[in-house]
Design a protein around this motif. Structure first.
Motif, PDB file in Angstrom:
ATOM      1  N   LEU A  76       0.812  -1.215   0.000  1.00  0.00           N
ATOM      2  CA  LEU A  76       0.000   0.000   0.000  1.00  0.00           C
ATOM      3  C   LEU A  76       0.849   1.271   0.000  1.00  0.00           C
ATOM      4  CD1 LEU A  76      -2.726  -1.101   2.582  1.00  0.00           C
ATOM      5  CD2 LEU A  76      -3.007  -0.886   0.106  1.00  0.00           C
ATOM      6  N   GLY A  77       2.145   1.115   0.218  1.00  0.00           N
ATOM      7  CA  GLY A  77       3.032   2.281   0.255  1.00  0.00           C
ATOM      8  C   GLY A  77       2.732   3.199   1.431  1.00  0.00           C
ATOM      9  N   LEU A  78       2.396   2.604   2.568  1.00  0.00           N
ATOM     10  CA  LEU A  78       2.013   3.407   3.726  1.00  0.00           C
ATOM     11  C   LEU A  78       3.221   4.043   4.401  1.00  0.00           C
ATOM     12  CD1 LEU A  78      -0.649   1.049   5.318  1.00  0.00           C
ATOM     13  CD2 LEU A  78      -1.016   3.003   3.799  1.00  0.00           C
ATOM     14  N   ALA A  79       3.098   5.327   4.664  1.00  0.00           N
ATOM     15  CA  ALA A  79       4.122   6.092   5.362  1.00  0.00           C
ATOM     16  C   ALA A  79       3.439   7.291   5.998  1.00  0.00           C
ATOM     17  CB  ALA A  79       5.200   6.557   4.390  1.00  0.00           C
ATOM     18  N   ALA A  80       4.107   7.911   6.960  1.00  0.00           N
ATOM     19  CA  ALA A  80       3.533   9.087   7.611  1.00  0.00           C
ATOM     20  C   ALA A  80       3.103  10.092   6.553  1.00  0.00           C
ATOM     21  CB  ALA A  80       4.545   9.692   8.565  1.00  0.00           C
ATOM     22  N   GLY A  81       1.878  10.589   6.698  1.00  0.00           N
ATOM     23  CA  GLY A  81       1.333  11.562   5.761  1.00  0.00           C
ATOM     24  C   GLY A  81       0.479  10.973   4.659  1.00  0.00           C
ATOM     25  N   SER A  82       0.514   9.635   4.499  1.00  0.00           N
ATOM     26  CA  SER A  82      -0.279   8.990   3.452  1.00  0.00           C
ATOM     27  C   SER A  82      -1.767   9.036   3.798  1.00  0.00           C
ATOM     28  CB  SER A  82       0.088   7.502   3.309  1.00  0.00           C
ATOM     29  OG  SER A  82       1.425   7.322   2.983  1.00  0.00           O
TER      30      SER A  82
END
Length: 139
Positions: A117-123
């Motif tokens: 999902l490409g999850l990172a802070a700000g997503s």
């Protein structure tokens, strides 16, 4: 009483639909999004749920799924839009913290899901929660 359930979302009951065995309860969360709980009718009566009741919606982190956007044609009743505040990745599993309006929601998902999902802070993210996995607490 202390609980191990991390997710405790504060809200107000806006609708109660009572069936013979199960009752659905719509809760307006702080910040304006709604969450639906499907609980037994006996439990709804015992805790005195009615429109206007102040409640906390309780959801185990393992019962929160994540998506990059809202999902159409799915039976999951609750889709809460939010923003990833943080990701803690282990060898196999990850904990994703999501800000949903004025609340914080934690999801326990696989490391592979975080990467896919490409999850990172700000997503931006949508938290998916089955109504039957939402418990309600009064008081």
């Amino acid at each position: 009483m202390s609980l191990s359930i991390r997710n405790r979302l504060v809200g107000t009951v806006t609708d109660v639909t009572t069936g013979e065995a199960m009752t659905t309860v719509k809760v307006r969360l702080e910040g304006g999004q709604d969450i639906v709980a499907a609980i037994t009718s006996d439990a709804a009566r015992e805790i005195g749920l009615a429109a206007g009741s102040a409640v906390r919606a309780l959801v185990k982190a393992t019962e929160v799924a994540l998506a990059n956007e809202a999902v159409d044609n799915i039976s999951i009743r609750n889709q809460l839009s939010g923003t990833v505040a943080g990701v803690s990745v282990g060898a196999a599993m990850a904990t994703v913290t999501v800000v949903v309006n004025d609340s914080v929601l934690t999801a326990a998902v696989t490391k592979d899901a975080v990467e896919a999902l490409g999850l990172a802070a700000g997503s931006p993210v949508v938290a998916l929660i089955k109504a039957t996995e939402v418990a309600l607490a009064v008081g």
